[in-house]
Design a protein around this motif. Structure first.
Motif, PDB file in Angstrom:
ATOM      1  N   LEU A  81      -8.735  -0.828  -3.115  1.00 32.28           N
ATOM      2  CA  LEU A  81      -8.177  -2.942  -3.443  1.00 32.28           C
ATOM      3  C   LEU A  81      -6.469  -2.523  -3.757  1.00 32.28           C
ATOM      4  CD1 LEU A  81     -11.059  -4.510  -6.712  1.00 32.28           C
ATOM      5  CD2 LEU A  81     -10.165  -4.476  -4.144  1.00 32.28           C
ATOM      6  N   ALA A  82      -5.930  -2.045  -4.013  1.00 31.95           N
ATOM      7  CA  ALA A  82      -4.236  -0.818  -4.082  1.00 31.95           C
ATOM      8  C   ALA A  82      -4.096  -1.744  -2.384  1.00 31.95           C
ATOM      9  CB  ALA A  82      -4.508   0.066  -4.519  1.00 31.95           C
ATOM     10  N   VAL A  83      -4.487  -0.694  -1.830  1.00 35.05           N
ATOM     11  CA  VAL A  83      -3.877  -0.825  -0.024  1.00 35.05           C
ATOM     12  C   VAL A  83      -3.926  -2.813  -0.514  1.00 35.05           C
ATOM     13  CG1 VAL A  83      -4.117  -0.732   2.145  1.00 35.05           C
ATOM     14  CG2 VAL A  83      -4.322   0.943   0.365  1.00 35.05           C
ATOM     15  N   ARG A  84      -4.783  -3.565  -0.418  1.00 35.81           N
ATOM     16  CA  ARG A  84      -4.719  -4.742  -0.472  1.00 35.81           C
ATOM     17  C   ARG A  84      -3.894  -5.806  -1.753  1.00 35.81           C
ATOM     18  NH1 ARG A  84      -7.035  -8.271   3.528  1.00 35.81           N
ATOM     19  NH2 ARG A  84      -5.432  -9.902   2.697  1.00 35.81           N
ATOM     20  N   THR A  85      -3.698  -5.006  -1.773  1.00 32.27           N
ATOM     21  CA  THR A  85      -2.821  -5.712  -2.866  1.00 32.27           C
ATOM     22  C   THR A  85      -1.281  -5.353  -2.708  1.00 32.27           C
ATOM     23  OG1 THR A  85      -4.207  -5.685  -5.063  1.00 32.27           O
ATOM     24  CG2 THR A  85      -1.921  -6.221  -4.556  1.00 32.27           C
ATOM     25  N   TRP A  86      -1.258  -4.281  -2.146  1.00 21.93           N
ATOM     26  CA  TRP A  86       0.148  -4.433  -1.561  1.00 21.93           C
ATOM     27  C   TRP A  86       0.187  -4.820  -0.484  1.00 21.93           C
ATOM     28  CZ3 TRP A  86      -1.280   1.791  -2.270  1.00 21.93           C
ATOM     29  CH2 TRP A  86      -1.530   1.484  -3.714  1.00 21.93           C
ATOM     30  N   ASP A  87      -0.755  -4.853   0.416  1.00 24.36           N
ATOM     31  CA  ASP A  87      -0.708  -5.611   1.673  1.00 24.36           C
ATOM     32  C   ASP A  87      -0.162  -7.203   1.296  1.00 24.36           C
ATOM     33  OD1 ASP A  87      -1.388  -7.452   3.950  1.00 24.36           O
ATOM     34  OD2 ASP A  87      -3.411  -6.926   4.232  1.00 24.36           O
ATOM     35  N   GLU A  88      -0.624  -7.664   1.014  1.00 26.20           N
ATOM     36  CA  GLU A  88      -0.643  -9.097   0.596  1.00 26.20           C
ATOM     37  C   GLU A  88       1.463  -9.360  -0.137  1.00 26.20           C
ATOM     38  OE1 GLU A  88      -3.492 -10.027  -2.242  1.00 26.20           O
ATOM     39  OE2 GLU A  88      -4.885  -9.914  -0.550  1.00 26.20           O
ATOM     40  N   ALA A  90       3.915  -0.187   2.976  1.00 28.57           N
ATOM     41  CA  ALA A  90       4.553   1.431   2.427  1.00 28.57           C
ATOM     42  C   ALA A  90       5.452   1.506   1.279  1.00 28.57           C
ATOM     43  CB  ALA A  90       4.732   1.878   3.622  1.00 28.57           C
ATOM     44  N   ASP A  91       5.571   0.865   0.950  1.00 30.29           N
ATOM     45  CA  ASP A  91       7.657   0.808   0.054  1.00 30.29           C
ATOM     46  C   ASP A  91       6.795   0.704  -0.894  1.00 30.29           C
ATOM     47  OD1 ASP A  91       9.566   1.484  -1.042  1.00 30.29           O
ATOM     48  OD2 ASP A  91      10.242  -0.750  -1.289  1.00 30.29           O
ATOM     49  N   ARG A  92       5.774  -0.703  -0.863  1.00 31.88           N
ATOM     50  CA  ARG A  92       4.891  -0.520  -1.987  1.00 31.88           C
ATOM     51  C   ARG A  92       3.961   0.451  -2.802  1.00 31.88           C
ATOM     52  NH1 ARG A  92       5.894  -5.595  -5.144  1.00 31.88           N
ATOM     53  NH2 ARG A  92       7.115  -7.618  -3.684  1.00 31.88           N
ATOM     54  N   ALA A  93       3.581   0.732  -2.283  1.00 35.11           N
ATOM     55  CA  ALA A  93       2.382   1.699  -2.441  1.00 35.11           C
ATOM     56  C   ALA A  93       3.555   3.254  -2.956  1.00 35.11           C
ATOM     57  CB  ALA A  93       2.277   2.408  -1.478  1.00 35.11           C
ATOM     58  N   ARG A  94       4.836   3.938  -2.609  1.00 33.60           N
ATOM     59  CA  ARG A  94       5.425   4.427  -3.013  1.00 33.60           C
ATOM     60  C   ARG A  94       6.635   4.154  -4.266  1.00 33.60           C
ATOM     61  NH1 ARG A  94      10.646   5.505  -2.689  1.00 33.60           N
ATOM     62  NH2 ARG A  94      11.266   3.058  -1.749  1.00 33.60           N
ATOM     63  N   LEU A 134      -2.465   6.955   0.812  1.00 31.74           N
ATOM     64  CA  LEU A 134      -2.620   5.301  -0.178  1.00 31.74           C
ATOM     65  C   LEU A 134      -0.959   5.048   0.726  1.00 31.74           C
ATOM     66  CD1 LEU A 134      -4.206   4.745  -3.445  1.00 31.74           C
ATOM     67  CD2 LEU A 134      -5.012   4.618  -0.693  1.00 31.74           C
ATOM     68  N   VAL A 135      -0.292   5.560   0.614  1.00 36.00           N
ATOM     69  CA  VAL A 135       0.726   5.503   1.066  1.00 36.00           C
ATOM     70  C   VAL A 135       1.038   5.220   2.598  1.00 36.00           C
ATOM     71  CG1 VAL A 135       3.485   5.926   1.693  1.00 36.00           C
ATOM     72  CG2 VAL A 135       2.287   6.762  -0.492  1.00 36.00           C
ATOM     73  N   LEU A 136      -0.085   6.306   2.789  1.00 36.20           N
ATOM     74  CA  LEU A 136       0.272   6.005   5.192  1.00 36.20           C
ATOM     75  C   LEU A 136      -0.432   5.142   4.786  1.00 36.20           C
ATOM     76  CD1 LEU A 136      -0.327  10.062   5.711  1.00 36.20           C
ATOM     77  CD2 LEU A 136       1.822   8.581   6.337  1.00 36.20           C
ATOM     78  N   ALA A 137      -1.885   4.623   4.243  1.00 40.08           N
ATOM     79  CA  ALA A 137      -3.047   3.766   4.895  1.00 40.08           C
ATOM     80  C   ALA A 137      -2.025   2.558   4.489  1.00 40.08           C
ATOM     81  CB  ALA A 137      -4.180   3.459   3.833  1.00 40.08           C
ATOM     82  N   ALA A 138      -1.447   1.497   3.744  1.00 38.28           N
ATOM     83  CA  ALA A 138      -0.878   0.986   3.029  1.00 38.28           C
ATOM     84  C   ALA A 138       0.013   0.867   4.803  1.00 38.28           C
ATOM     85  CB  ALA A 138       0.260   1.245   2.917  1.00 38.28           C
ATOM     86  N   LEU A 139       1.276   1.856   4.665  1.00 39.07           N
ATOM     87  CA  LEU A 139       2.090   1.753   6.106  1.00 39.07           C
ATOM     88  C   LEU A 139       1.482   1.273   7.364  1.00 39.07           C
ATOM     89  CD1 LEU A 139       4.894   2.483   7.500  1.00 39.07           C
ATOM     90  CD2 LEU A 139       3.807   4.868   8.117  1.00 39.07           C
ATOM     91  N   PHE A 140      -0.704   1.864   7.914  1.00 39.63           N
ATOM     92  CA  PHE A 140      -1.000   1.519   8.700  1.00 39.63           C
ATOM     93  C   PHE A 140      -2.168   0.314   9.097  1.00 39.63           C
ATOM     94  CE2 PHE A 140       1.072   5.943   9.695  1.00 39.63           C
ATOM     95  CZ  PHE A 140       1.634   5.852  10.784  1.00 39.63           C
TER      96      PHE A 140
END
Ligand code: FE
Length: 194
Positions: free
Chosen positions: A158-165, A43-47, A55-61
Protein backbone atom coordinates in the motif's frame (compact mmCIF):
# COMPACT_ATOMS: atom_id res chain seq x y z
CA UNK A 1 13.54 -7.19 -23.72
CA UNK A 2 17.22 -7.89 -23.15
CA UNK A 3 18.70 -11.11 -21.91
CA UNK A 4 20.31 -13.24 -20.83
CA UNK A 5 21.32 -11.01 -17.93
CA UNK A 6 24.95 -10.29 -17.33
CA UNK A 7 26.06 -11.58 -13.96
CA UNK A 8 27.68 -8.27 -13.03
CA UNK A 9 25.36 -6.21 -10.80
CA UNK A 10 26.72 -2.97 -12.25
CA UNK A 11 25.81 -4.02 -15.78
CA UNK A 12 22.38 -5.30 -14.81
CA UNK A 13 21.65 -2.12 -12.86
CA UNK A 14 22.55 0.03 -15.85
CA UNK A 15 20.35 -2.09 -18.13
CA UNK A 16 17.40 -1.67 -15.77
CA UNK A 17 17.96 2.07 -15.39
CA UNK A 18 18.17 2.39 -19.18
CA UNK A 19 14.59 1.15 -19.43
CA UNK A 20 13.46 4.00 -17.19
CA UNK A 21 15.61 6.51 -19.04
CA UNK A 22 13.70 5.45 -22.16
CA UNK A 23 10.56 6.76 -20.49
CA UNK A 24 11.74 10.36 -20.62
CA UNK A 25 9.73 11.17 -23.72
CA UNK A 26 6.91 8.71 -23.05
CA UNK A 27 3.87 10.24 -21.40
CA UNK A 28 2.51 8.53 -18.33
CA UNK A 29 -0.80 7.29 -19.59
CA UNK A 30 -3.29 10.10 -19.43
CA UNK A 31 -1.26 12.12 -16.89
CA UNK A 32 0.75 15.30 -17.37
CA UNK A 33 4.16 13.82 -16.48
CA UNK A 34 6.52 11.54 -18.41
CA UNK A 35 7.02 7.90 -17.45
CA UNK A 36 10.51 8.79 -16.22
CA UNK A 37 9.29 11.75 -14.15
CA UNK A 38 6.59 9.55 -12.64
CA UNK A 39 9.13 6.89 -11.65
CA UNK A 40 11.51 9.46 -10.16
CA UNK A 41 8.76 11.21 -8.21
CA UNK A 42 7.48 7.91 -6.78
CA UNK A 43 11.01 6.93 -5.70
CA UNK A 44 11.59 10.37 -4.19
CA UNK A 45 8.40 10.02 -2.14
CA UNK A 46 9.68 6.68 -0.83
CA UNK A 47 13.12 8.12 -0.07
CA UNK A 48 11.66 11.09 1.78
CA UNK A 49 9.46 8.71 3.80
CA UNK A 50 12.71 6.99 4.85
CA UNK A 51 11.44 3.72 3.41
CA UNK A 52 13.67 0.65 3.17
CA UNK A 53 15.87 0.55 0.09
CA UNK A 54 13.85 -2.27 -1.44
CA UNK A 55 10.72 -0.13 -1.30
CA UNK A 56 12.50 2.83 -2.83
CA UNK A 57 13.48 0.54 -5.72
CA UNK A 58 9.95 -0.84 -5.95
CA UNK A 59 8.58 2.69 -6.23
CA UNK A 60 11.19 3.58 -8.86
CA UNK A 61 10.43 0.55 -11.04
CA UNK A 62 6.73 0.02 -10.33
CA UNK A 63 5.67 0.95 -13.88
CA UNK A 64 8.70 -0.30 -15.82
CA UNK A 65 6.41 -2.91 -17.39
CA UNK A 66 4.99 -0.13 -19.56
CA UNK A 67 8.46 0.50 -21.01
CA UNK A 68 9.90 -2.96 -21.66
CA UNK A 69 7.29 -4.62 -23.85
CA UNK A 70 6.79 -2.40 -26.89
CA UNK A 71 4.68 -4.95 -28.79
CA UNK A 72 2.51 -5.97 -25.84
CA UNK A 73 -1.28 -5.52 -25.94
CA UNK A 74 -2.48 -2.27 -24.40
CA UNK A 75 -5.61 -1.20 -22.55
CA UNK A 76 -6.95 0.89 -25.45
CA UNK A 77 -4.19 3.48 -25.10
CA UNK A 78 -4.12 3.30 -21.28
CA UNK A 79 -0.91 1.34 -20.89
CA UNK A 80 0.29 -2.24 -21.29
CA UNK A 81 -1.98 -5.06 -20.13
CA UNK A 82 -0.45 -6.80 -17.07
CA UNK A 83 2.36 -4.25 -16.88
CA UNK A 84 2.66 -5.00 -13.17
CA UNK A 85 3.56 -8.67 -13.82
CA UNK A 86 5.81 -7.82 -16.76
CA UNK A 87 7.77 -5.40 -14.60
CA UNK A 88 7.94 -7.67 -11.54
CA UNK A 89 9.06 -10.66 -13.62
CA UNK A 90 11.73 -8.58 -15.34
CA UNK A 91 13.20 -7.46 -12.02
CA UNK A 92 13.00 -10.99 -10.58
CA UNK A 93 14.94 -12.32 -13.58
CA UNK A 94 17.47 -9.55 -13.09
CA UNK A 95 18.03 -10.74 -9.52
CA UNK A 96 15.92 -8.40 -7.39
CA UNK A 97 14.40 -9.84 -4.22
CA UNK A 98 10.66 -10.30 -3.55
CA UNK A 99 10.78 -7.21 -1.31
CA UNK A 100 11.26 -5.25 -4.54
CA UNK A 101 9.25 -7.33 -6.99
CA UNK A 102 6.10 -8.05 -5.01
CA UNK A 103 4.95 -4.46 -4.33
CA UNK A 104 5.40 -3.94 -8.08
CA UNK A 105 3.42 -7.07 -8.93
CA UNK A 106 0.69 -5.98 -6.52
CA UNK A 107 0.30 -2.28 -7.27
CA UNK A 108 -2.76 -2.79 -9.46
CA UNK A 109 -4.42 -5.20 -7.03
CA UNK A 110 -3.64 -2.66 -4.30
CA UNK A 111 -5.73 -0.12 -6.17
CA UNK A 112 -8.58 -2.62 -6.46
CA UNK A 113 -8.23 -3.34 -2.71
CA UNK A 114 -8.22 0.30 -1.68
CA UNK A 115 -11.27 1.01 -3.82
CA UNK A 116 -13.12 -1.53 -1.69
CA UNK A 117 -11.66 -0.74 1.71
CA UNK A 118 -10.77 2.97 1.86
CA UNK A 119 -13.60 5.46 1.95
CA UNK A 120 -13.35 8.11 -0.74
CA UNK A 121 -10.40 6.42 -2.47
CA UNK A 122 -12.18 5.63 -5.71
CA UNK A 123 -13.48 9.17 -6.02
CA UNK A 124 -9.95 10.58 -5.60
CA UNK A 125 -8.39 8.47 -8.35
CA UNK A 126 -7.27 10.39 -11.41
CA UNK A 127 -9.51 10.02 -14.47
CA UNK A 128 -6.89 7.83 -16.20
CA UNK A 129 -6.57 5.60 -13.14
CA UNK A 130 -10.34 5.21 -12.98
CA UNK A 131 -10.34 4.34 -16.66
CA UNK A 132 -7.79 1.56 -16.21
CA UNK A 133 -9.52 0.28 -13.07
CA UNK A 134 -12.45 -0.94 -15.13
CA UNK A 135 -10.06 -2.88 -17.37
CA UNK A 136 -8.22 -4.31 -14.36
CA UNK A 137 -11.23 -5.97 -12.80
CA UNK A 138 -12.81 -3.08 -10.88
CA UNK A 139 -12.86 -2.85 -7.06
CA UNK A 140 -12.30 -6.12 -5.16
CA UNK A 141 -15.34 -7.80 -3.74
CA UNK A 142 -15.44 -8.11 0.04
CA UNK A 143 -14.24 -11.73 0.18
CA UNK A 144 -11.25 -10.94 -2.04
CA UNK A 145 -10.44 -7.86 0.04
CA UNK A 146 -10.60 -9.87 3.29
CA UNK A 147 -8.08 -12.38 1.93
CA UNK A 148 -5.89 -9.58 0.64
CA UNK A 149 -5.90 -7.77 3.98
CA UNK A 150 -4.20 -10.78 5.59
CA UNK A 151 -1.07 -10.48 3.43
CA UNK A 152 1.99 -9.96 5.65
CA UNK A 153 3.39 -7.48 3.14
CA UNK A 154 0.22 -5.40 2.84
CA UNK A 155 1.74 -2.26 4.38
CA UNK A 156 4.65 -2.30 1.91
CA UNK A 157 2.29 -2.84 -1.02
CA UNK A 158 0.00 0.00 0.00
CA UNK A 159 2.93 2.33 0.62
CA UNK A 160 4.16 1.91 -2.96
CA UNK A 161 0.63 2.43 -4.22
CA UNK A 162 0.37 5.68 -2.27
CA UNK A 163 3.68 7.02 -3.63
CA UNK A 164 2.56 6.03 -7.13
CA UNK A 165 -0.53 8.20 -6.82
CA UNK A 166 1.43 11.17 -5.47
CA UNK A 167 3.92 11.03 -8.35
CA UNK A 168 2.01 12.96 -11.00
CA UNK A 169 3.12 16.54 -10.32
CA UNK A 170 4.25 18.30 -13.51
CA UNK A 171 6.16 20.91 -11.48
CA UNK A 172 8.08 18.61 -9.14
CA UNK A 173 11.88 18.81 -9.07
CA UNK A 174 13.44 15.58 -7.84
CA UNK A 175 16.79 13.76 -8.11
CA UNK A 176 17.55 11.86 -11.32
CA UNK A 177 18.26 8.19 -11.95
CA UNK A 178 21.88 8.49 -10.82
CA UNK A 179 20.63 8.99 -7.26
CA UNK A 180 19.43 5.38 -7.21
CA UNK A 181 22.25 3.58 -9.05
CA UNK A 182 24.36 2.66 -6.01
CA UNK A 183 21.27 1.48 -4.13
CA UNK A 184 20.29 -0.77 -7.03
CA UNK A 185 23.80 -2.17 -7.49
CA UNK A 186 24.06 -2.93 -3.76
CA UNK A 187 20.66 -4.60 -3.77
CA UNK A 188 21.51 -6.80 -6.75
CA UNK A 189 24.85 -7.77 -5.25
CA UNK A 190 23.18 -8.69 -1.96
CA UNK A 191 20.11 -10.49 -3.25
CA UNK A 192 22.10 -12.59 -5.71
CA UNK A 193 24.34 -13.98 -2.99
CA UNK A 194 21.61 -14.95 -0.53
FE1 FE B 1 2.31 4.43 -11.61
Amino acid sequence: MVGPWSTAPVTVADQLLAYLAGGEDRDYIGESVSQLAHALQAADRARRARAAGELVLAALFHDVGHLVAPGAPTMDGFGVVDHESIGADLLARAGCSPAVTEPIREHVRAKRYLCRRKAGYLARLSPASRETLARQGGPMDEAEAATYAARPDLAAILAVRTWDELAKDPGARVPGLDAYRDLLIAHLARSRTC
